[in-house]
Design an enzyme around this catalytic site. Sequence first.
Site, PDB file in Angstrom:
ATOM      1  N   THR A 111       0.149  -0.223  13.039  1.00 32.52           N
ATOM      2  CA  THR A 111      -0.209  -1.601  12.697  1.00 32.52           C
ATOM      3  C   THR A 111       0.981  -2.556  12.683  1.00 32.52           C
ATOM      4  OG1 THR A 111       0.008  -1.114  10.326  1.00 32.52           O
ATOM      5  CG2 THR A 111      -2.178  -0.872  11.298  1.00 32.52           C
TER       6      THR A 111
ATOM      7  N   ALA B 200       3.683  -2.575  10.604  1.00 32.04           N
ATOM      8  CA  ALA B 200       3.684  -2.952   9.189  1.00 32.04           C
ATOM      9  C   ALA B 200       5.002  -3.592   8.760  1.00 32.04           C
ATOM     10  CB  ALA B 200       3.408  -1.719   8.334  1.00 32.04           C
TER      11      ALA B 200
ATOM     12  N   THR C  48       0.367   5.662   5.230  1.00 29.05           N
ATOM     13  CA  THR C  48       1.163   6.691   5.904  1.00 29.05           C
ATOM     14  C   THR C  48       2.101   6.098   6.946  1.00 29.05           C
ATOM     15  OG1 THR C  48      -0.514   7.057   7.615  1.00 29.05           O
ATOM     16  CG2 THR C  48      -0.691   8.378   5.590  1.00 29.05           C
TER      17      THR C  48
ATOM     18  N   TYR D 210       0.771 -15.500   2.346  1.00 29.97           N
ATOM     19  CA  TYR D 210      -0.306 -14.617   1.896  1.00 29.97           C
ATOM     20  C   TYR D 210      -1.276 -15.464   1.072  1.00 29.97           C
ATOM     21  CZ  TYR D 210      -1.263  -9.561   1.299  1.00 29.97           C
ATOM     22  OH  TYR D 210      -1.760  -8.289   1.371  1.00 29.97           O
TER      23      TYR D 210
ATOM     24  N   SER E   9       0.820  -1.227   0.000  1.00 27.86           N
ATOM     25  CA  SER E   9       0.000   0.000   0.000  1.00 27.86           C
ATOM     26  C   SER E   9       0.846   1.266   0.000  1.00 27.86           C
ATOM     27  CB  SER E   9      -0.895   0.008   1.241  1.00 27.86           C
ATOM     28  OG  SER E   9      -0.085  -0.024   2.420  1.00 27.86           O
TER      29      SER E   9
ATOM     30  N   LEU F 268      -5.085   3.822  21.668  1.00 29.00           N
ATOM     31  CA  LEU F 268      -4.467   4.472  22.827  1.00 29.00           C
ATOM     32  C   LEU F 268      -4.154   5.944  22.608  1.00 29.00           C
ATOM     33  CD1 LEU F 268      -1.907   1.665  23.796  1.00 29.00           C
ATOM     34  CD2 LEU F 268      -4.221   2.025  24.711  1.00 29.00           C
TER      35      LEU F 268
END
Length: 603
Positions: A254, A256, A247, A514, A242, A309
Amino acid sequence: MQNGEKVSPKRNQKEAKKIESVLPKHKQTLLKWNGWGYNDSKFYTTKENIFAFSGKRYPLGDQILPLFTKWVKEKFNADIGQQQVNQRIPDQYPESLASEEFLSNLKDLKMEYSVNGLDRLIRGHGQTLYDIEKIRKGAFKRIPDVVVWPTSHEAVVDLVKLANEWDIVLIPYGGGTSVSGAVTCPEDEQRPIVSVDMCEMNKMLWLDRESLVVCFEAGIVGQDLERELEKWSLTLGHEPDSHEFSTLGGWVATRASGMRKNVYGNIEDLVIRVKMVTSKGVLERNIAAPRVSCGPDFNHIIMGSEGTLGIVTEVLLKVRPLPPVRRYGSLIFPNFDFGVRFMREVAKRRCQPASIRLVDNEQFHFAQGLKPDFSFLAGLVDKLKKEYLFKWKGYGQEKVCATTLLYEGELNEVCNQEKLIDEIARKYGGIQAGSQNGERGYLLTFVIAYIRDLALDYNIVAESFETSVAWDRCYDLCENVKKLVHEECASMGIKKYLISCRLTQTYDAGACIYFYFGFNSAGITNPTQVYEEIESKARDEILNSGGTISHHHGVGKLRKRWYPQTISSVGLSLFHAIKQELDPKNTFAVGNLVNLDSSLVKL
């Protein structure tokens, strides 16, 4: 200079300047409001009922795809001649619950905001199959009531304080690329919801070229970040699928992973320090040293917190000089088992190139289908290659699989790595398939997400899900999940479907797998629900086979029912305790990770 500021050694400027992003603040002017990616890039059907791809941003740009058309017809029995759905931007939206008094307070803070329906709708969803189905049907019951655009860390501090005073919910919003339901508004939330769009916070605050350290605001988009670093002959090297739209703050929130992590690392390897605004104040480690031994690392409370949070505002990162050499490669293996063994040995010997990915037989044929219509000469060459592969080498068309490779580094390093990879590949029946196939396979990663939107126009529902697993269970997990999906489709009478997988990341101890699953939903009353039922059972099988609920997509709302068993009851209690301490009023009520107990967190 204060607060660790560094004067740019080249520009000799002390003040950070906002970066001109390729993505506008009002995203719908460039990006799809109801699907993935750019407005000018999409799959479509020609008058001759052949699939094609528009635009010039990707390798498939402005090309007719007869092989892909044939593949879709054969795999899904799709009626290409059926009329596609033409959607219009809705003219009605759920009413905003934000009071005039609260909006007046935003004005007092000089905080730009919008209550426009389309602005709110776009930021009320991610890119899950569920999200896209809802937006196509105009069925969202809950979207943000206000969108705000803070422009600095201090502005976020003021906003969080205001939200606590007015009992407002804040949901951070980055690129909207989530496939876990992470930014989707909880339908049962009664309080006003504010979507905090971070796109105006995209400055490079400072750069230290000697230490190879840079500080960015969290709202910067991946392609903007890399373009800015390239001006200094530097790279972060973090390139998720992505990358064009996601961002920095989203990557942190997350945990990433990127396609070139073998050289540069995952996001947790690149982050030195994170600044996050919570309801109790700013959480930040005061030291920016490369490593410290000062108790638990609070960066890791922030990484993976998924908006529950606080709001990430600034991130200090490691960067590297741009590699002088970049080369692609590809390999063909006789079957998936040999391909996995090859990947295992490469990881064991720690000689992975920047990117190395193995696709199974289904994805091999899918990738072949995405090649454009060939000229006579190119078609002849391709035919000769197939003759060599399937006739002379004896590889079976229903078993063959492929690996794509990306090498980066100094010339001698790349050459040595290529030789070693080729040596290992030959042990497992691997043969070279050329740099052109490798480059095409790597770049097609950015196009695959566009296919889901095309598929929905033809009654095909499809989505991906991923996991990570130890090497000794890697092959079996792939086989077990595929077997389960086959059995579930058979029991539901689904005859035309695809279940495939690829190994996208390798580690000392295991790999990331995946999966892609899709089926022809014609005649099925609620195809999205059917898909989710089968995927849920597939995730149960993943856990039974030793896999995780996520490698890099995070948990969000879609996977949170598996989260408690993943972290244990003690871990769940610890999460609740952190939430209670940092956000006692549940201002960040995005609803990700766990269902919060009202006795622990005041609702």
